[in-house]
Design an enzyme around this catalytic site. Structure first.
Site, short mmCIF file in Angstrom:
data_model
loop_
_atom_site.label_atom_id
_atom_site.label_comp_id
_atom_site.label_asym_id
_atom_site.label_seq_id
_atom_site.Cartn_x
_atom_site.Cartn_y
_atom_site.Cartn_z
N ASN A 29 0.87 -1.18 0.00
CA ASN A 29 0.00 0.00 0.00
C ASN A 29 0.90 1.23 0.00
O ASN A 29 1.51 1.56 1.01
CB ASN A 29 -0.90 -0.03 1.24
CG ASN A 29 -1.82 1.17 1.30
OD1 ASN A 29 -1.95 1.92 0.33
ND2 ASN A 29 -2.48 1.35 2.44
N TRP A 30 0.99 1.88 -1.15
CA TRP A 30 1.90 3.01 -1.29
C TRP A 30 1.41 4.27 -0.55
O TRP A 30 2.20 5.19 -0.34
CB TRP A 30 2.09 3.35 -2.77
CG TRP A 30 2.82 2.32 -3.57
CD1 TRP A 30 3.33 1.12 -3.12
CD2 TRP A 30 3.11 2.38 -4.97
NE1 TRP A 30 3.92 0.45 -4.16
CE2 TRP A 30 3.81 1.20 -5.31
CE3 TRP A 30 2.86 3.32 -5.97
CZ2 TRP A 30 4.25 0.94 -6.61
CZ3 TRP A 30 3.30 3.06 -7.26
CH2 TRP A 30 3.99 1.88 -7.57
N LYS A 31 0.12 4.32 -0.25
CA LYS A 31 -0.46 5.52 0.38
C LYS A 31 -0.14 6.74 -0.50
O LYS A 31 -0.11 6.62 -1.72
CB LYS A 31 0.02 5.67 1.82
CG LYS A 31 -0.15 4.36 2.61
CD LYS A 31 0.10 4.48 4.08
CE LYS A 31 -0.08 3.11 4.75
NZ LYS A 31 0.07 3.14 6.19
N HIS A 113 -9.51 1.02 5.41
CA HIS A 113 -8.19 1.30 6.00
C HIS A 113 -8.34 2.26 7.17
O HIS A 113 -9.14 3.20 7.12
CB HIS A 113 -7.24 1.89 4.94
CG HIS A 113 -5.81 1.84 5.39
ND1 HIS A 113 -5.29 2.75 6.28
CD2 HIS A 113 -4.81 0.97 5.10
CE1 HIS A 113 -4.03 2.42 6.52
NE2 HIS A 113 -3.70 1.35 5.81
N GLU A 115 -6.59 4.63 8.16
CA GLU A 115 -6.34 6.06 7.85
C GLU A 115 -7.59 6.69 7.25
O GLU A 115 -7.88 7.86 7.50
CB GLU A 115 -5.12 6.19 6.92
CG GLU A 115 -3.83 5.92 7.69
CD GLU A 115 -2.70 5.31 6.87
OE1 GLU A 115 -2.74 5.37 5.63
OE2 GLU A 115 -1.76 4.77 7.49
N GLU A 185 -4.97 -5.00 10.47
CA GLU A 185 -3.91 -4.01 10.69
C GLU A 185 -4.14 -3.30 12.03
O GLU A 185 -4.91 -2.34 12.10
CB GLU A 185 -3.94 -2.95 9.57
CG GLU A 185 -3.72 -3.51 8.19
CD GLU A 185 -3.20 -2.45 7.22
OE1 GLU A 185 -2.17 -2.70 6.60
OE2 GLU A 185 -3.82 -1.37 7.11
N GLY A 191 3.04 2.11 10.69
CA GLY A 191 3.99 3.21 10.55
C GLY A 191 4.73 3.55 11.83
O GLY A 191 5.39 4.58 11.91
N SER A 231 3.91 -2.35 10.04
CA SER A 231 5.37 -2.44 10.18
C SER A 231 5.93 -3.80 9.77
O SER A 231 6.88 -4.30 10.40
CB SER A 231 5.80 -2.08 11.61
OG SER A 231 5.41 -0.73 11.90
N GLY A 252 3.08 -1.21 4.09
CA GLY A 252 3.15 0.21 3.75
C GLY A 252 4.58 0.60 3.39
O GLY A 252 5.05 0.37 2.28
N GLY A 253 5.30 1.18 4.35
CA GLY A 253 6.63 1.74 4.13
C GLY A 253 7.59 0.82 3.37
O GLY A 253 8.26 1.25 2.42
P1 13P Z 1 3.38 0.24 7.47
O1 13P Z 1 3.84 -1.07 6.85
O2 13P Z 1 4.13 1.42 6.95
O3 13P Z 1 3.31 0.15 8.96
O4 13P Z 1 1.85 0.45 6.95
C1 13P Z 1 0.92 -0.55 7.10
C2 13P Z 1 -0.31 -0.16 6.38
O5 13P Z 1 -1.05 0.71 6.81
C3 13P Z 1 -0.61 -0.84 5.11
O6 13P Z 1 -1.90 -0.54 4.67
#
Ligand code: 13P
Length: 269
Positions: A29-31, A113, A115, A185, A191, A231, A252-253
């Site tokens: 997930n690049w966000k 999600h 967020e 999640e 993050g 993470s 994510g990251g």
């Molecule tokens: P991180 O891997 O950066 O913690 O993000 C997880 C996430 O929200 C994937 O949707």
């Protein structure tokens, strides 16, 4: 809800589900990251590292979908959008419909999600509407759930996630469930560099699969991929993915760099 929890508790005792390779999926997930040139370079590097038997999904900004769908055509990489609107079409300036996404080659949409729930006020009811609209446009869904830190600390996480799931995907049919990937999640792990332990992830994934068993039966539940997100990195992926109910990750990251994402992919084989 009581009946579901009761059935689930029985299920925990009697059912040992082996880890099923065919459920393995790795999603990134690049966000709101990467410009278009970086995105193309990243996908080119991923294409060099994936094998035909891998299942990889990348959840990318709307703007890039059309180009990246062409680039990944006939490869094991599928494209997800990070959101869609709940209505079919109309006067919603600036919004993107599920049908628009499908028309440019999108395979999946990420919904629920944390967020989007936190910063954009998305409720379980709205998420269910969006899921229905995605299905109406033949998109598949990566459905996210997970508890905040205070809920985890109060040891109420299973109940919290069960309620999220009850209000959304448990309202679907078994047929519709075939087009859902679940991502658990925990918000406190997103993050933050703080990962759920493999045991914590397994515990919750087992709760989730138990809920699916009670509503849809074991065939549907065992076919459903349940990913862990929060993470995930090359250093913890092996341990997490070794758990019987952890079928991969929503990353994510660490999905923003080809070497780390491909390393996580190898842990999921
Ligand atoms: P991180 O891997 O950066 O913690 O993000 C997880 C996430 O929200 C994937 O949707």
């Amino acid at each position: 809800m009581c009946v579901i929890l009761y059935t689930y508790l029985n299920y925990l005792d009697v059912n040992k589900i082996p880890h099923m390779k065919e459920r393995n999926v790795l999603a990134g997930n690049w966000k709101m990251n990467l410009d278009y040139m970086d995105a193309i370079q990243l996908v080119q590097a991923l294409l060099e590292g994936v094998e035909d038997t891998d299942r990889m999904i990348i959840s990318v900004p709307y703007l890039y979908i059309s180009g990246l769908a062409k680039l990944t055509n006939n490869s094991p990489i599928e494209i997800a959008a990070q959101n869609c609107h709940q209505k079919e079409k109309g006067a919603y300036t600036g919004e993107i419909s599920a049908n628009m996404l499908a028309s440019v080659g999108t395979d999946y949409v990420v919904l629920g999600h944390s967020e989007r729930r936190e910063y954009f006020g998305e409720t379980d009811t709205l998420i269910l509407e969006k899921i229905k609209m995605a299905f109406a446009s033949n998109l598949k869904v990566i459905y996210c759930c997970g508890e905040p830190l205070d809920v985890r600390e109060a040891d109420n996480h299973s109940h919290f996630v069960a309620e999220q799931i009850e209000a959304s995907i448990l309202q679907l049919s078994s047929e519709e469930m075939k087009n859902i990937i679940i991502a658990y999640e925990p918000i406190w792990a997103i993050g933050t560099g703080k990962t759920a332990s493999a045991e914590q992830a397994q515990e919750m994934h087992k709760v989730i699969r138990g809920l699916l068993v009670s509503k849809f039966g074991s065939e549907t539940a065992e076919a459903c991929s349940i990913l862990y997100g929060g993470s995930v990195k090359p250093a913890n992926a092996d341990e997490l993915f070794a758990m019987p109910d952890v079928d991969g990750g929503l990353v994510g990251g660490a999905s923003l760099k080809a070497d780390s994402f491909l390393s996580i992919l190898r842990s999921n084989r």
